[in-house]
Design an enzyme around this catalytic site. Structure first.
Site, PDB file in Angstrom:
ATOM      1  N   GLU A  20     -16.370   7.628  -9.019  1.00 40.84           N
ATOM      2  CA  GLU A  20     -16.297   6.369  -9.362  1.00 40.84           C
ATOM      3  C   GLU A  20     -14.532   5.947  -8.972  1.00 40.84           C
ATOM      4  O   GLU A  20     -14.286   5.016  -9.550  1.00 40.84           O
ATOM      5  CB  GLU A  20     -16.436   6.270 -10.748  1.00 40.84           C
ATOM      6  CG  GLU A  20     -17.845   6.698 -10.999  1.00 40.84           C
ATOM      7  CD  GLU A  20     -19.132   6.355 -10.320  1.00 40.84           C
ATOM      8  OE1 GLU A  20     -18.861   5.417  -9.331  1.00 40.84           O
ATOM      9  OE2 GLU A  20     -20.089   6.718 -10.557  1.00 40.84           O
ATOM     10  N   ASP A  34     -19.750   3.521   0.441  1.00 47.09           N
ATOM     11  CA  ASP A  34     -20.918   4.620   0.197  1.00 47.09           C
ATOM     12  C   ASP A  34     -21.423   4.889   1.388  1.00 47.09           C
ATOM     13  O   ASP A  34     -21.996   3.966   2.423  1.00 47.09           O
ATOM     14  CB  ASP A  34     -21.818   3.884  -0.673  1.00 47.09           C
ATOM     15  CG  ASP A  34     -21.181   4.171  -2.305  1.00 47.09           C
ATOM     16  OD1 ASP A  34     -20.407   4.921  -2.408  1.00 47.09           O
ATOM     17  OD2 ASP A  34     -21.680   3.487  -3.002  1.00 47.09           O
TER      18      ASP A  34
END
Length: 534
Positions: free
Chosen positions: A175, A314
């Site tokens: 994260e 991502d």
């Protein structure tokens, strides 16, 4: 220089449901993203292209790509995809999907049947990518007990070395979460650089920045460039010609429509047109290259020296969420050098001196608000409390076992931390491996994975996320309760049973968790090292 960074991650899904959330999520991402991405990179590697991007693969995803159960399930899923293509009533879609499934099956059977590690290792050995590692099961590190934080990171980097023959020096922190002092732990683990989000550096992402008093560099995601792709309001994947992610044929599960318009209902979406999508890709490749060029020029002028631009995404965006993503990515990697733009990895940027002045990095993440609210806000207070309980139970059980071991005798001689002592000195007999403790740690790390709080905060399969956290918490409680009650046969039986579902990281070894009193040593040692570095 331009650096592309991809972060590949899924939580442990094997043996925990199939549909709508579970193994299907893994197999879709595998077919749509991991297969085409590695195939594309292999093609560029065969052309002699090197240092194309920094590729992060979390240990928990790597474990699934090598897991026999997942490999068998993936092969079955690809075969089923081909069968579904035959059932499609739309002839054009049937032919298109059949060819895609056949190509994926061929790639999987020729390159992937022995797992993902040989595929990735080939790219690393060829110098095509820089490998980024990370902690074992993707925990939100700032909220994790220091002993587990240190253990998870060290074990995660060692796991990468076992799979790919190289221990990463760069990581994608889960994260992009950071708390002051973590840079010391990174340095201790041999990490030289890591990713943060752009706002963590107050938008000044043109150079890697040494963090506080360490030599560890933080590289920031350039939002101006990255958001041209990954923006919910104006990113490329929302173009009308691209395949729509949310609309599918209910009889076969195949996706047959294009986006058409952001406000168009699924029933009114137009059929997918590959030619129109390809034309849109070319437009967006040109736009992206132009955006990178303009950003490099403006930032170089601003700082008075050559600048760095880092775009980070991502991996699953390319293919799984954005069907055309892998093709766009290949065309971009070809177009940037043709436009005279140097591309390289984060390690290239570090070694070539794209380094600025130290930064006093503060608490941050790449989540909503760029703080920690997604993982410790009111919406997930129950999970925060559960995580604290889980970690306390696991470490208490581990410490309790070690305390018992200290009271044991070996041939009538007392032991300390599992090692025989003579006149109070360790004789070198090592602490024996304890498979029960190992499984307690596996369940603990799975329980505190950052994914569950993220899914709840974002209301994406929140029920599944909570259920997963509680299943792993229940597993470790069962085992730990048996240990605490002296029912060692039951503890071993339970550990074996849970290992059938959660047998990831077979090399995980609880003996490498710092001792009970070492957490203070970790913190005090970090403070001492910070003082010495000053």
């Amino acid at each position: 220089m331009f650096s592309l960074v991809l972060h590949s991650h899924l939580p442990w899904l094997a043996n925990h449901g199939r549909w709508p959330v579970g193994e299907e999520w893994l197999y879709q991402s595998w077919a749509d993203s991991y297969l085409p991405l590695t195939d594309m990179l292999s093609t560029l590697a065969d052309e002699g292209r090197t240092n194309l991007l920094s590729l992060g693969i979390t240990p928990v995803l790597a474990a699934q790509l090598d897991d026999p159960h997942c490999l068998a399930g993936m092969h079955h899923w690809l075969g089923n995809w081909q069968l579904r293509a035959h059932e499609a009533t739309d002839r054009a879609m049937s032919i298109r999907e059949h060819r895609s499934a056949a190509r994926a099956l061929d790639t999987f059977e020729t390159k992937w049947r022995h797992g993902g590690s040989p595929v990735v290792r080939t790219l690393v050995d060829a110098g095509t990518v820089e490998l980024l590692g990370g902690p074992l099961a993707h925990p939100f590190q700032p909220l994790l007990d220091p002993r587990l934080r240190e253990f998870s990171l060290s074990e995660g980097l060692s796991d990468a070395a076992r799979r790919w023959g190289t221990r990463p020096t760069g990581i994608w922190a889960p994260e992009c979460a950071y708390a002051p002092g973590m840079e010391v732990g990174y340095a201790d683990a041999g990490v030289t650089h890591f990713m943060v989000d752009g706002p963590s550096l107050r938008g000044d992402t043109t150079l890697g920045r040494p963090v506080r008093e360490s030599d560890v560099l933080a590289f920031g995601r350039d939002l101006e460039v990255s958001y041209r792709v990954w923006s919910p309001k104006s990113g490329y994947p929302g173009h009308a010609s691209y395949r729509d992610f949310h609309t599918y044929d209910h009889a076969t599960g195949l996706k047959h429509a294009r986006v058409t318009g952001r406000t168009v209902d699924s029933a009114d979406k137009e059929p997918y047109d590959p030619a129109a999508a390809s034309a849109a890709i070319d437009i967006h490749v040109a736009d992206f290259v132009d955006a990178v060029r303009r950003r490099l020029r403006s930032e170089s002028d601003r700082i008075g020296r050559p600048a760095l631009v880092v775009a980070a995404f991502d991996t699953e965006l390319f293919g799984h969420w954005w069907f055309e993503g892998p093709v766009w990515l290949e065309r971009v990697l070809r177009a940037l050098p043709e436009a005279g733009i140097d591309i390289g990895t984060l390690d290239d940027a570090r070694s070539k001196g794209f380094v600025g002045s130290p930064v006093q990095l503060t608490e941050s993440s790449w989540g909503s608000g760029k703080d920690w609210r997604v993982w410790n806000g009111d919406a997930v207070r129950d999970l925060v409390d559960l995580n604290a309980e889980v970690v306390e139970a696991a470490l208490s059980s581990l410490d309790g076992q070690r305390a018992v071991d200290r009271q044991h005798t070996v041939d009538g001689q007392r032991t300390v931390d599992g090692q025989r002592t003579v006149d109070g000195q360790r004789s070198g007999i090592p602490e024996l491996r304890n498979r029960v403790n190992d499984q307690i740690l596996r369940e603990t790390l799975n329980a505190v994975a950052s994914d569950w709080a993220f899914m709840v905060s974002k209301d994406t399969a929140a029920g599944y996320a909570r259920q997963r956290a509680h299943v792993h918490a229940h597993a470790l409680r069962e085992i730990a309760d048996a240990v605490r009650g002296g029912r060692h046969d039951d503890a071993e039986r339970l550990a074996r049973g849970w290992n059938q579902a959660d047998g990831l990281f077979p090399a995980l070894d609880a003996r490498r968790v710092a001792g009970k009193y070492s957490s203070e040593n970790l913190q005090h040692g970090s403070a001492a090292r910070r003082g010495a570095s000053k």
